[in-house]
Design a protein around this motif. Structure first.
Motif, PDB file in Angstrom:
ATOM      1  N   ALA A   9       0.833  -1.205   0.000  1.00 17.03           N
ATOM      2  CA  ALA A   9       0.000   0.000   0.000  1.00 17.03           C
ATOM      3  C   ALA A   9       0.868   1.254   0.000  1.00 17.03           C
ATOM      4  CB  ALA A   9      -0.927  -0.010   1.211  1.00 17.03           C
ATOM      5  N   ARG A  10       1.915   1.264   0.824  1.00 17.49           N
ATOM      6  CA  ARG A  10       2.806   2.431   0.857  1.00 17.49           C
ATOM      7  C   ARG A  10       3.574   2.575  -0.450  1.00 17.49           C
ATOM      8  NH1 ARG A  10       3.405   0.828   6.420  1.00 17.49           N
ATOM      9  NH2 ARG A  10       5.192  -0.496   5.898  1.00 17.49           N
ATOM     10  N   LEU A  11       3.972   1.440  -1.038  1.00 13.55           N
ATOM     11  CA  LEU A  11       4.669   1.492  -2.323  1.00 13.55           C
ATOM     12  C   LEU A  11       3.756   2.043  -3.414  1.00 13.55           C
ATOM     13  CD1 LEU A  11       7.158   0.813  -4.036  1.00 13.55           C
ATOM     14  CD2 LEU A  11       6.221  -1.491  -4.338  1.00 13.55           C
ATOM     15  N   SER A  12       2.512   1.618  -3.416  1.00 12.64           N
ATOM     16  CA  SER A  12       1.550   2.130  -4.397  1.00 12.64           C
ATOM     17  C   SER A  12       1.332   3.627  -4.228  1.00 12.64           C
ATOM     18  CB  SER A  12       0.224   1.379  -4.260  1.00 12.64           C
ATOM     19  OG  SER A  12      -0.744   1.898  -5.137  1.00 12.64           O
ATOM     20  N   THR A  13       1.272   4.074  -2.982  1.00 13.18           N
ATOM     21  CA  THR A  13       1.120   5.506  -2.720  1.00 13.18           C
ATOM     22  C   THR A  13       2.303   6.289  -3.265  1.00 13.18           C
ATOM     23  OG1 THR A  13      -0.221   5.129  -0.739  1.00 13.18           O
ATOM     24  CG2 THR A  13       0.945   7.228  -0.892  1.00 13.18           C
ATOM     25  N   LEU A  18       4.842   9.829  -7.379  1.00 11.77           N
ATOM     26  CA  LEU A  18       5.966  10.011  -8.295  1.00 11.77           C
ATOM     27  C   LEU A  18       5.510  10.198  -9.736  1.00 11.77           C
ATOM     28  CD1 LEU A  18       8.513   7.393  -6.904  1.00 11.77           C
ATOM     29  CD2 LEU A  18       8.789   9.867  -6.906  1.00 11.77           C
ATOM     30  N   VAL A  19       4.403   9.575 -10.110  1.00  8.30           N
ATOM     31  CA  VAL A  19       3.926   9.650 -11.493  1.00  8.30           C
ATOM     32  C   VAL A  19       2.986  10.827 -11.702  1.00  8.30           C
ATOM     33  CG1 VAL A  19       2.550   8.464 -13.249  1.00  8.30           C
ATOM     34  CG2 VAL A  19       4.236   7.189 -11.923  1.00  8.30           C
ATOM     35  N   PHE A  20       2.060  11.049 -10.786  1.00  7.32           N
ATOM     36  CA  PHE A  20       1.006  12.032 -11.010  1.00  7.32           C
ATOM     37  C   PHE A  20       1.531  13.466 -11.045  1.00  7.32           C
ATOM     38  CE2 PHE A  20      -2.548   9.120  -9.164  1.00  7.32           C
ATOM     39  CZ  PHE A  20      -2.463   8.351 -10.316  1.00  7.32           C
ATOM     40  N   LEU A  21       2.508  13.793 -10.204  1.00  6.19           N
ATOM     41  CA  LEU A  21       2.998  15.170 -10.189  1.00  6.19           C
ATOM     42  C   LEU A  21       3.682  15.559 -11.501  1.00  6.19           C
ATOM     43  CD1 LEU A  21       4.231  15.563  -6.498  1.00  6.19           C
ATOM     44  CD2 LEU A  21       2.368  16.796  -7.608  1.00  6.19           C
ATOM     45  N   SER A  57      -4.192   1.464  13.698  1.00  6.96           N
ATOM     46  CA  SER A  57      -5.060   1.128  12.575  1.00  6.96           C
ATOM     47  C   SER A  57      -4.268   0.482  11.442  1.00  6.96           C
ATOM     48  CB  SER A  57      -5.768   2.382  12.060  1.00  6.96           C
ATOM     49  OG  SER A  57      -6.525   2.085  10.915  1.00  6.96           O
ATOM     50  N   ARG A  58      -4.796  -0.625  10.909  1.00  5.84           N
ATOM     51  CA  ARG A  58      -4.156  -1.323   9.798  1.00  5.84           C
ATOM     52  C   ARG A  58      -4.777  -0.958   8.456  1.00  5.84           C
ATOM     53  NH1 ARG A  58       0.574  -3.578  11.691  1.00  5.84           N
ATOM     54  NH2 ARG A  58       0.211  -4.496  13.745  1.00  5.84           N
ATOM     55  N   PHE A  59      -5.844  -0.162   8.472  1.00  2.00           N
ATOM     56  CA  PHE A  59      -6.581   0.092   7.239  1.00  2.00           C
ATOM     57  C   PHE A  59      -6.269   1.451   6.623  1.00  2.00           C
ATOM     58  CE2 PHE A  59      -9.165  -2.734   9.901  1.00  2.00           C
ATOM     59  CZ  PHE A  59      -9.287  -3.820   9.047  1.00  2.00           C
ATOM     60  N   LEU A  60      -5.654   2.353   7.378  1.00  2.00           N
ATOM     61  CA  LEU A  60      -5.403   3.692   6.854  1.00  2.00           C
ATOM     62  C   LEU A  60      -4.527   3.692   5.597  1.00  2.00           C
ATOM     63  CD1 LEU A  60      -4.981   5.778  10.135  1.00  2.00           C
ATOM     64  CD2 LEU A  60      -6.838   5.896   8.467  1.00  2.00           C
ATOM     65  N   PRO A  61      -3.458   2.874   5.523  1.00  2.00           N
ATOM     66  CA  PRO A  61      -2.670   2.876   4.280  1.00  2.00           C
ATOM     67  C   PRO A  61      -3.475   2.475   3.054  1.00  2.00           C
ATOM     68  CG  PRO A  61      -1.437   1.837   6.049  1.00  2.00           C
ATOM     69  CD  PRO A  61      -2.831   2.029   6.556  1.00  2.00           C
ATOM     70  N   PHE A  62      -4.490   1.608   3.235  1.00  2.00           N
ATOM     71  CA  PHE A  62      -5.305   1.177   2.100  1.00  2.00           C
ATOM     72  C   PHE A  62      -6.384   2.198   1.761  1.00  2.00           C
ATOM     73  CE2 PHE A  62      -3.656  -2.630   4.129  1.00  2.00           C
ATOM     74  CZ  PHE A  62      -3.124  -3.319   3.051  1.00  2.00           C
ATOM     75  N   LEU A  63      -6.911   2.864   2.795  1.00  2.00           N
ATOM     76  CA  LEU A  63      -7.994   3.812   2.561  1.00  2.00           C
ATOM     77  C   LEU A  63      -7.544   5.024   1.757  1.00  2.00           C
ATOM     78  CD1 LEU A  63      -9.779   3.767   6.049  1.00  2.00           C
ATOM     79  CD2 LEU A  63     -10.496   2.638   3.936  1.00  2.00           C
ATOM     80  N   GLN A  64      -6.243   5.346   1.811  1.00  2.32           N
ATOM     81  CA  GLN A  64      -5.780   6.527   1.089  1.00  2.32           C
ATOM     82  C   GLN A  64      -5.438   6.239  -0.372  1.00  2.32           C
ATOM     83  OE1 GLN A  64      -2.063   8.356   1.871  1.00  2.32           O
ATOM     84  NE2 GLN A  64      -0.974   6.454   2.294  1.00  2.32           N
ATOM     85  N   PRO A  66      -7.201   5.304  -3.106  1.00  2.00           N
ATOM     86  CA  PRO A  66      -7.997   5.941  -4.173  1.00  2.00           C
ATOM     87  C   PRO A  66      -7.910   7.463  -4.171  1.00  2.00           C
ATOM     88  CG  PRO A  66      -9.325   4.422  -2.837  1.00  2.00           C
ATOM     89  CD  PRO A  66      -8.061   4.668  -2.106  1.00  2.00           C
ATOM     90  N   MET A  67      -7.426   8.057  -3.082  1.00  2.00           N
ATOM     91  CA  MET A  67      -7.454   9.509  -2.963  1.00  2.00           C
ATOM     92  C   MET A  67      -6.550  10.191  -3.978  1.00  2.00           C
ATOM     93  SD  MET A  67      -9.653  10.529  -0.850  1.00  2.00           S
ATOM     94  CE  MET A  67      -9.082  12.226  -0.841  1.00  2.00           C
ATOM     95  N   HIS A  68      -5.417   9.590  -4.303  1.00  5.24           N
ATOM     96  CA  HIS A  68      -4.484  10.248  -5.214  1.00  5.24           C
ATOM     97  C   HIS A  68      -5.067  10.346  -6.624  1.00  5.24           C
ATOM     98  CE1 HIS A  68      -2.138   8.331  -1.946  1.00  5.24           C
ATOM     99  NE2 HIS A  68      -1.531   9.500  -1.926  1.00  5.24           N
ATOM    100  N   SER A  69      -5.704   9.277  -7.081  1.00  4.21           N
ATOM    101  CA  SER A  69      -6.359   9.329  -8.392  1.00  4.21           C
ATOM    102  C   SER A  69      -7.521  10.312  -8.380  1.00  4.21           C
ATOM    103  CB  SER A  69      -6.857   7.935  -8.781  1.00  4.21           C
ATOM    104  OG  SER A  69      -5.777   7.021  -8.858  1.00  4.21           O
ATOM    105  N   PHE A  70      -8.259  10.340  -7.275  1.00  4.34           N
ATOM    106  CA  PHE A  70      -9.374  11.279  -7.162  1.00  4.34           C
ATOM    107  C   PHE A  70      -8.880  12.725  -7.214  1.00  4.34           C
ATOM    108  CE2 PHE A  70     -11.897  13.953  -4.255  1.00  4.34           C
ATOM    109  CZ  PHE A  70     -13.096  13.983  -4.958  1.00  4.34           C
ATOM    110  N   LEU A  71      -7.799  13.017  -6.492  1.00  3.07           N
ATOM    111  CA  LEU A  71      -7.258  14.377  -6.496  1.00  3.07           C
ATOM    112  C   LEU A  71      -6.698  14.749  -7.867  1.00  3.07           C
ATOM    113  CD1 LEU A  71      -5.459  14.435  -3.016  1.00  3.07           C
ATOM    114  CD2 LEU A  71      -7.651  15.465  -3.631  1.00  3.07           C
ATOM    115  N   LEU A  72      -6.151  13.768  -8.580  1.00  9.57           N
ATOM    116  CA  LEU A  72      -5.673  14.035  -9.937  1.00  9.57           C
ATOM    117  C   LEU A  72      -6.835  14.419 -10.852  1.00  9.57           C
ATOM    118  CD1 LEU A  72      -3.337  13.969 -12.010  1.00  9.57           C
ATOM    119  CD2 LEU A  72      -3.891  11.552 -12.388  1.00  9.57           C
ATOM    120  N   LEU A  73      -7.940  13.692 -10.763  1.00  7.75           N
ATOM    121  CA  LEU A  73      -9.116  14.013 -11.581  1.00  7.75           C
ATOM    122  C   LEU A  73      -9.695  15.371 -11.198  1.00  7.75           C
ATOM    123  CD1 LEU A  73     -10.894  10.528 -11.692  1.00  7.75           C
ATOM    124  CD2 LEU A  73      -9.608  11.650 -13.521  1.00  7.75           C
TER     125      LEU A  73
END
Length: 349
Positions: A9-13, A18-21, A57-64, A66-73
């Motif tokens: 999850a952290r690697l995906s973030t 790195l790509v979107f900016l 919490s173990r879910f916070l890394p996963f919950l974030q 979709p946010m990067h793609s959403f912010l890009l859109l």
């Protein structure tokens, strides 16, 4: 299994950031890039705050994720609105004003990593003569490579009398500090060779400063909103437009900050479990409040540092690089003065 999923999850973030900016910078405009950077920074601050409030919490890394793609859109659709333009301009000014802070962080982090390498090398030497021989050969190669790098960069780096003076002062200061450290038994060849490599790298960047163009001045015109077109523009931007020294600078600064964030928890501690991370409990971690804040909000630091580097005007950064060399040498001198005899590297532990 949870550790593996959290790592992915952290690697995906990190990959998305790195790509979107640069994607936004290459295909839209500088203001759109600044808007996305601002949104990602705000999101990272909120995410870090949630980690601090709910450390288990173990879910916070996963919950974030979709946010990067959403912010890009969101950026693609609203970047031209007046309030977004005003916010982007303000964020750009803040990034420009914080440039000295990023250079200081780079210098301190580099020194921290070099000193930690010296300490680890000292421990390996105690393991046997084989390690000692390998480390001696490695440090010799580092010294020679650094000297060659400086000589090769000298004609372009010493482009003015002041630059020549600073280059000579930096090299002389390095030799004097290394000699003093050896005599007082407060440094070793691994730490000294690491500092030589750092100085050579900074001088090389200074030699390239006047020949490179700003990334923000080479952005392409607006591309139709299709993923294929945007990623093709991103590939062309990275392959043909983005200066290669900037890519090395991005990789170095982000890597050195990441390594420093891993070393910081060991300061003042006898032992530290490397399996802990910002998503795990802080209850038993032997760190200060400052270290906790840095590690918790390191994603926000990552976004801001990356954004600042993408906006760099290399020609205007030459003198800042010289100041960085001087600052790092001064900090190294202070470290040598405050360290106890025959205590190489333990100043970090």
């Amino acid at each position: 299994m949870n550790l593996v999923f959290n790592f992915l999850a952290r690697l995906s973030t990190a990959v998305q950031i790195l790509v979107f900016l640069p994607l936004t910078l290459a295909t839209l405009s500088t203001r759109a890039f600044l808007l996305l950077s601002l949104l990602l920074s705000i999101h990272s601050l909120l995410h870090g705050t949630c980690l601090m409030l709910w450390p288990g919490s173990r879910f916070l890394p996963f919950l974030q994720l979709p946010m990067h793609s959403f912010l890009l859109l969101v950026t693609f659709n609203v970047f031209a609105s007046p309030w977004c333009i005003a916010a982007a301009d303000l964020w750009g000014k803040m990034l420009a004003l914080s440039a000295p802070l990023y250079l200081i962080l780079e210098g301190v982090s580099s020194l921290l990593v070099v000193q930690k390498a010296g300490h680890l090398g000292r421990e390996l030497v105690a393991e046997g003569e084989g390690y000692q021989l390998a480390l001696l050969v490695g440090t010799a190669i580092t010294y020679v490579s650094s000297a060659w790098w400086i000589v090769a960069s000298y004609p372009a780096a010493a482009s003015s009398p002041l630059a020549s003076t600073l280059l000579g002062a930096a090299i002389c200061s390095f030799f004097f500090l290394s000699s003093i450290g050896f005599v007082l038994r407060k440094t070793n060849v691994i730490e000294s060779s690491g500092m030589a490599l750092f100085i050579a790298y900074q001088i090389w960047l200074c030699s390239l400063g006047s020949d490179q163009m700003s990334v923000s001045s080479t952005t392409s015109s607006y591309v139709p909103l299709t993923w294929g077109g945007h990623f093709q523009a991103l590939f062309n931007f990275i392959a043909h437009t983005l200066p290669k020294p900037l890519l090395f600078s991005l990789l170095y600064r982000l890597s050195i900050l990441h390594l420093a964030s891993r070393i910081l928890p060991t300061i003042g501690a006898d032992s530290f479990d490397d399996t802990y991370g910002v998503d795990d409990t802080w209850e038993d971690r032997p760190t200060s409040a400052l270290t906790r804040l840095l590690l918790t909000y390191r994603q926000a630091i990552f976004v801001t540092v990356y954004s600042h580097l993408l906006l760099l005007d290399p020609s205007s950064q030459v003198w800042s690089r010289w100041m960085l060399i001087i600052f790092t040498l001064v900090i190294w001198a202070v470290e040598l003065l405050v360290g106890s005899e025959d205590d190489v590297g333990k100043r970090l532990d």
